[in-house]
Design an enzyme around this catalytic site. Sequence first.
Site, PDB file in Angstrom:
ATOM      1  N   SER A   1       5.404   2.710  -0.326  1.00  0.00           N
ATOM      2  CA  SER A   1       6.831   2.396  -0.324  1.00  0.00           C
ATOM      3  C   SER A   1       7.597   3.660   0.027  1.00  0.00           C
ATOM      4  O   SER A   1       7.124   4.787  -0.191  1.00  0.00           O
ATOM      5  CB  SER A   1       7.281   1.849  -1.692  1.00  0.00           C
TER       6      SER A   1
ATOM      7  N   GLY B   1      11.988   1.037   2.732  1.00  0.00           N
ATOM      8  CA  GLY B   1      11.172  -0.173   2.733  1.00  0.00           C
ATOM      9  C   GLY B   1       9.808   0.072   2.130  1.00  0.00           C
ATOM     10  O   GLY B   1       9.477   1.175   1.671  1.00  0.00           O
ATOM     11  N   SER B   2       9.003  -1.004   2.121  1.00  0.00           N
ATOM     12  CA  SER B   2       7.644  -0.972   1.580  1.00  0.00           C
ATOM     13  C   SER B   2       6.665  -1.329   2.692  1.00  0.00           C
ATOM     14  O   SER B   2       7.007  -2.058   3.631  1.00  0.00           O
ATOM     15  CB  SER B   2       7.503  -1.966   0.417  1.00  0.00           C
TER      16      SER B   2
ATOM     17  N   ASP C   1      12.701  14.849   8.851  1.00  0.00           N
ATOM     18  CA  ASP C   1      12.217  14.397   7.538  1.00  0.00           C
ATOM     19  C   ASP C   1      10.705  14.592   7.463  1.00  0.00           C
ATOM     20  O   ASP C   1       9.970  13.708   7.041  1.00  0.00           O
ATOM     21  CB  ASP C   1      12.585  12.929   7.312  1.00  0.00           C
TER      22      ASP C   1
ATOM     23  N   ILE D   1       0.825  -1.212   0.000  1.00  0.00           N
ATOM     24  CA  ILE D   1       0.000   0.000   0.000  1.00  0.00           C
ATOM     25  C   ILE D   1       0.858   1.260   0.000  1.00  0.00           C
ATOM     26  O   ILE D   1       0.330   2.376  -0.052  1.00  0.00           O
ATOM     27  CB  ILE D   1      -0.937   0.018   1.222  1.00  0.00           C
TER      28      ILE D   1
END
EC number: 2.7.11.1
Length: 597
Positions: free
Chosen positions: A342, A346-347, A454, A340
């Site tokens: 990425s 990671g995903s 971030d 759903i």
Amino acid sequence: MNVGVKVREISTGSIGVIEKGNNQNGFFVNFGSRKNWKRNNEVEVIQNTIDNSNGKQSTTPKPIAQQQQQQQPPPQQSQQQPPQPLKPIPATRPVPTIPKVQSEDPGPRFGNFTLPTTNSSTKYSTLPSRQFFEVSSSPGDENGTFKRSAAPPPPSSLSSNQNGSNLNKVQSPSRPSIPSFEPPTQQPTQPLQKSPRNVPIVPKRTNPSPPSPPLQSPQPTPQQQPPPLKPIPQPQQQQQQQQQQQQQQQQQQQQQQQQQQQQQQPPPLKPIPQPQQSQPTQPIKSQIQIPITNTNGNTNGHSSLVEKSPRNNESTATTATTKDMWNIDYKELKFVGNEIGSGKYGSVSLGYWLGTPVAIKKLHENNEETEILVQRELQILKEIRHPQIVQFLGVSRNEKDEIHIITEFMDGGDLFDALIFGDIPLTWKEKLRISLDIAQSCRFLHARGILHRDLKSQNILLSTNRRAKLCDLGLARMFEERINKRYTCVGTEIWMAPEVCLDQSYSTAVDVFSFGIVLVEIITEKIPDERFPQHRFQFDAPAFLKKVPKECPPDFSKLCVDCTKYNPKERPSFIKVLDTIQNIYDSLPDDDEENYD
């Protein structure tokens, strides 16, 4: 009394001269510093300055007390007992006083001091008489004191002698006589001889006697000896006793607490017997647990998850349960559908953990850098609990040693997709509500000394009721603003602050700049413009204001410009940001749709 007679006041020893006056007695005594003597006092005639050899007597009127004394017959004295002579006065030489000229003051004075007076008496002259100057100029002895007169004769001759050279006692006519102030004669006392115990004290004999042997005190028998006295405890001994008592009380309290803990603690479980191995084998990577500690530093290797318990009787099963609190068995996870989302590291996939929908983030790489990021994110997520931050649930590893991070599932997707590719547009009330949620989460992190570093729209997840939560704290780190340090350039360049891109020192203001870029996305619903190094990564505020819709509240766009200023000190803090957004949100009318507040 004769004028010019030199007298001494017995109580004070002051020297004076009898002079003629206009008072009731017809005379007064001039003591230099004061006139007349104190009431109820006596004087002593010590010298007569007038020559009475021709038999002439002074015509000075006598006091009433003296006249009454002459009229009364002398008391009948016993012929058998001769009159006793008066005892001589102790040889005390008075100190001569310097006469001072002043007006008559019949009142009493104490201490030989006078008060300045302005009004002089008109009855007689204030100048001293000739007799006073003769007495004051009479020669004295070597020490400057007047010579003492001869001893006074017996009382029988007092009535026949009228020249004033003998002792005369003058009393005040209106007051009773005062007892004599002469000190009583004391006989020399003899020292008493010290006597031993149980022997009466006997004074020494006055008559000479042959020397007697010294008295010897009787030796007490064992039966007569008193019991030995107990030594008085010293302050140090008392302190030691008190300390010992306190230590005993503390030991008793500790013993009672241990007994209570043993009663409350359940019986320890017996450890499961492990099969004995002949040689030690290295653990498999899939069985290694990721260390999660409460310290700020990163841990390398395979250290323990939880510190050792202070209790020595803790069972092995209880310790293993505590260590496995943040570790999830991979078999308990169930994946549903495809990915759903990425990211850089990671995903994300949708899944279930024990029947609960969760988001499972699989890391692409398993190297040292990834391990450090995992430990950092787990350390931060484990200690953070806030309604506007995605809740961390645990970590798991599969047989391929792939790391999976499990968090709560947000069914509304991220903010970037909702703004750019969303089918249902957001109202200004919802945009302000989302901005308020993001500012609250950042304010919470900064209050605990954590920077996100971030912050962007992809790391802000939404729920179905359009409430926002902050996620992906892999780049967040603990900081201390007092230490001026240069950090590495991390994050995404479009949302990064200029000081981070220029590799300069920074603080909480970097998250404020990134929040301003997120506001640009919320207001314009477009991707922010790229910033270039030739302009020192400065945000182009005029170009942004041209893209602001007319429906946007003016204070909302102004807040976006303030947060993206080049100078970090000119940017507002999240406290001020929260106040500004809240005021704008309250000023707008409610939406027609359902209010999700």
